[in-house]
Design an enzyme around this catalytic site. Structure first.
Site, PDB file in Angstrom:
ATOM      1  N   CYS A   1       0.807  -1.216   0.000  1.00 48.59           N
ATOM      2  CA  CYS A   1       0.000   0.000   0.000  1.00 48.59           C
ATOM      3  C   CYS A   1       0.840   1.266   0.000  1.00 48.59           C
ATOM      4  O   CYS A   1       0.307   2.375  -0.030  1.00 48.59           O
ATOM      5  CB  CYS A   1      -0.938  -0.032   1.196  1.00 48.59           C
TER       6      CYS A   1
ATOM      7  N   HIS B   1      -2.444   8.308   5.806  1.00 48.51           N
ATOM      8  CA  HIS B   1      -2.671   6.961   5.256  1.00 48.51           C
ATOM      9  C   HIS B   1      -4.107   6.556   5.608  1.00 48.51           C
ATOM     10  O   HIS B   1      -4.836   6.076   4.764  1.00 48.51           O
ATOM     11  CB  HIS B   1      -1.641   5.996   5.830  1.00 48.51           C
TER      12      HIS B   1
ATOM     13  N   PHE C   1       1.829  -3.233   4.033  1.00 49.68           N
ATOM     14  CA  PHE C   1       2.133  -4.547   4.602  1.00 49.68           C
ATOM     15  C   PHE C   1       3.622  -4.824   4.402  1.00 49.68           C
ATOM     16  O   PHE C   1       4.180  -4.548   3.342  1.00 49.68           O
ATOM     17  CB  PHE C   1       1.339  -5.643   3.871  1.00 49.68           C
TER      18      PHE C   1
ATOM     19  N   HIS D   1      -9.538   2.029  -0.435  1.00 51.46           N
ATOM     20  CA  HIS D   1      -8.097   1.822  -0.453  1.00 51.46           C
ATOM     21  C   HIS D   1      -7.659   1.245  -1.802  1.00 51.46           C
ATOM     22  O   HIS D   1      -7.947   0.089  -2.105  1.00 51.46           O
ATOM     23  CB  HIS D   1      -7.715   0.886   0.686  1.00 51.46           C
TER      24      HIS D   1
ATOM     25  N   GLU E   1      -1.004   5.743  13.439  1.00 48.92           N
ATOM     26  CA  GLU E   1      -0.617   6.920  12.652  1.00 48.92           C
ATOM     27  C   GLU E   1      -0.806   8.193  13.470  1.00 48.92           C
ATOM     28  O   GLU E   1       0.025   9.106  13.410  1.00 48.92           O
ATOM     29  CB  GLU E   1      -1.447   6.980  11.364  1.00 48.92           C
TER      30      GLU E   1
ATOM     31  N   LYS F   1      -9.151   8.334   1.814  1.00 43.68           N
ATOM     32  CA  LYS F   1      -9.633   6.948   1.712  1.00 43.68           C
ATOM     33  C   LYS F   1     -11.052   6.810   2.242  1.00 43.68           C
ATOM     34  O   LYS F   1     -11.740   5.842   1.921  1.00 43.68           O
ATOM     35  CB  LYS F   1      -8.722   5.990   2.489  1.00 43.68           C
TER      36      LYS F   1
END
Lengths: 414, 81
Positions: free
Chosen positions: A166, A306, A402, A343, A317, A338
């Site tokens: 991502c 994010h 990830f 996403h 975050e 998002k």
């Protein structure tokens, strides 16, 4: 350091909110959700039955069917975004044009042609290897989006691919800028794409406990920083930016949207899918980007988070922002687009870079929708529901993937 | 199967499976030069022939085919041979 600076001179995107840059930006400022029930595949037995689809995507409106069937959907979507960005920047090369050799490509993709992978594996298991398509491998590999645009748009410079999940297209933009800075190219097409609304990907991400199961409320499912969030919402799409050496852009009279001034990276070194608690890795990437830009946290006007809407990311975050920004964390406006786009995986960093760049151009920040009941651990200013007019001097865009990849970009007003 | 039937079925395959323009397809059209079918496209064509005509085409025979007419010849020979 040298004196080569990198600016953004073209934008393109196709995503669940909009089919081009301006319709996307209008949608984001109006708080439009691109999420709905899944129609592209049979989702009846999947835990997550919602996604951000580009259900009306008609690839043959963009390229001959003969070419389209040699490309996976992720590469088709990137191709469309790339074409818009190149047109926007006024860049078109004939074969052999000297400038084409100074123009390269970096694409990010999380998983490449996963739909093709499923089809080919099904053929292998049901029929046998003699019926595998000769285009199977080139459709599946994650670097073919970059390869294909270099073929079709005559881009003969450095060409590579980032596959940091991502964070992939944030890496693509940062790496492309660095290629220009060190003099290996004057223009770079950078961005990313994924098209992972497939049974394998939707089933796999659900097993990783990453996806929202708010199937009865698709538009409310991506709710970053909200107490009732329950995972991210899968989306497909692509975004692309044209990066250009500043003098090169000015000499040809290109429109300059913003300058790329900061690129920071770090690894959590902690877990395959979960962020390190406390957000140390994310914080180090943010600090690294600030140092690269030569600014301090207080100078950042806007953070495009994010903000995935997963339980772990949004708290982590937030902690990371607090540790880097100190008291300024409570003053800097933060939003997660998002909440509207879902996403895009490997396309996320690029579409969020587009949103960051447009916030600089227009002096307005897209909101975080669905933030009705903030998580007590998420107590910053996430610009809920409504856009906000802010003169944006520096926009920070966070992307985490990830594997523990943390990537942060900083764009500045030109 | 009549030769004209094979020709017509092959033409449909080239249009539907490979995306070739119907007007470009003639008996003497060369796959690579005239129809822009590259080596991967030829593999795809052979698979389509095998599936649609129920014939088996070994690689060494497939490599001999360069024109639409030759593909028809081969299928005809397989079906009637």
């Amino acid at each position: 350091m040298n004196d080569r600076r990198v600016v953004v001179t073209g934008l393109g995107t196709i995503n669940p909110v909009g089919r081009d840059v301006e319709s996307t930006w209008r949608g984001l400022l109006n708080g439009v959700s691109g999420i709905g029930p899944i129609t592209l595949i049979d989702a009846s037995d999947l835990p997550s039955q919602i996604a951000g689809e580009i259900a009306d995507f008609d690839v043959e409106a963009f390229m001959p069917r003969r070419q389209a069937r040699r490309m996976d959907r992720y590469a088709q979507l990137f191709w469309v975004a790339a074409r818009e960005a190149l047109n926007d920047a006024g860049i078109a090369y004939e074969h052999g044009d000297p400038a084409a050799y100074r123009t390269g490509v970096v694409v990010g993709s999380g998983i490449g042609g996963v739909a093709t992978f499923e089809e080919e594996l099904t053929t292998l298991l049901k029929v046998g290897p003699h019926r595998l398509s000769p285009f199977g491998i080139p459709k599946i590999i994650a670097n073919l989006a970059g390869g294909q645009v270099s073929i079709d748009f005559n881009l003969y410079g450095p060409n590579t691919t980032a596959v940091t999940a991502c964070a992939a297209s944030a890496n693509a933009i940062g790496d492309a800028a660095a290629i220009i800075t060190r003099g290996a190219a004057d223009v770079m097409l950078a961005g990313g794409a994924d098209a992972a609304i497939t049974r394998f990907a939707m089933g796999g991400f659900a097993q990783a406990r990453a996806l929202s199961k708010r199937n009865d409320d698709p538009k409310g499912a991506s709710r970053p920083f909200d107490a009732n969030r329950d995972g991210f919402v899968m989306s497909e799409g692509a975004a692309a930016l044209i990066l250009e050496e500043r003098e090169h852009a000015l000499e040809r009279g290109a429109t300059v949207y913003a300058e790329v001034v900061g690129y920071g990276m770090s690894a959590d070194g902690y877990h395959v899918t979960l962020p390190r608690p406390g957000g140390d890795g994310a914080a180090r990437a943010m600090q690294s980007a600030l140092d690269d830009a030569g600014i301090v946290a207080e100078q950042v006007s806007y953070i495009n988070a994010h903000g995935t809407s997963t339980a772990a990311n949004d708290v982590t975050e937030t902690m990371a922002i607090k540790s880097v920004f100190g008291d300024a964390a409570y003053r800097v406006p933060i939003s997660s687009t998002k909440s509207m786009t879902g996403h895009l995986l490997g396309g996320a960093g690029a579409i969020e870079a587009v949103a960051s760049v447009l916030s600089i151009r227009d002096g307005v920040i897209a909101p975080t929708i669905n933030l009705t009941d903030p998580d007590p651990e998420c107590d910053l200013d996430y610009v809920p529901w409504s856009p906000r007019n802010v003169e944006v001097q520096y926009a920070m865009s966070n992307s985490f993937g990830f594997g523990g990849h943390n990537v942060v970009l900083i764009f500045a007003a030109p | 199967m009549e030769r004209t039937e094979i020709e017509s079925k092959l033409t449909d395959l080239l249009v539907d499976e490979l995306g070739i323009e119907r007007d470009d397809i003639r008996s003497d059209a060369k796959f690579e030069e005239d129809l822009d079918v590259d080596s991967l496209g030829v593999v795809e064509l052979l698979m389509a022939l095998e599936d649609n005509f129920g014939v088996k085409i070994p690689d060494e025979e497939a490599e001999q085919i360069t024109t639409v007419g030759e593909a028809v010849d081969l299928v005809e020979a397989k079906l009637n041979g």
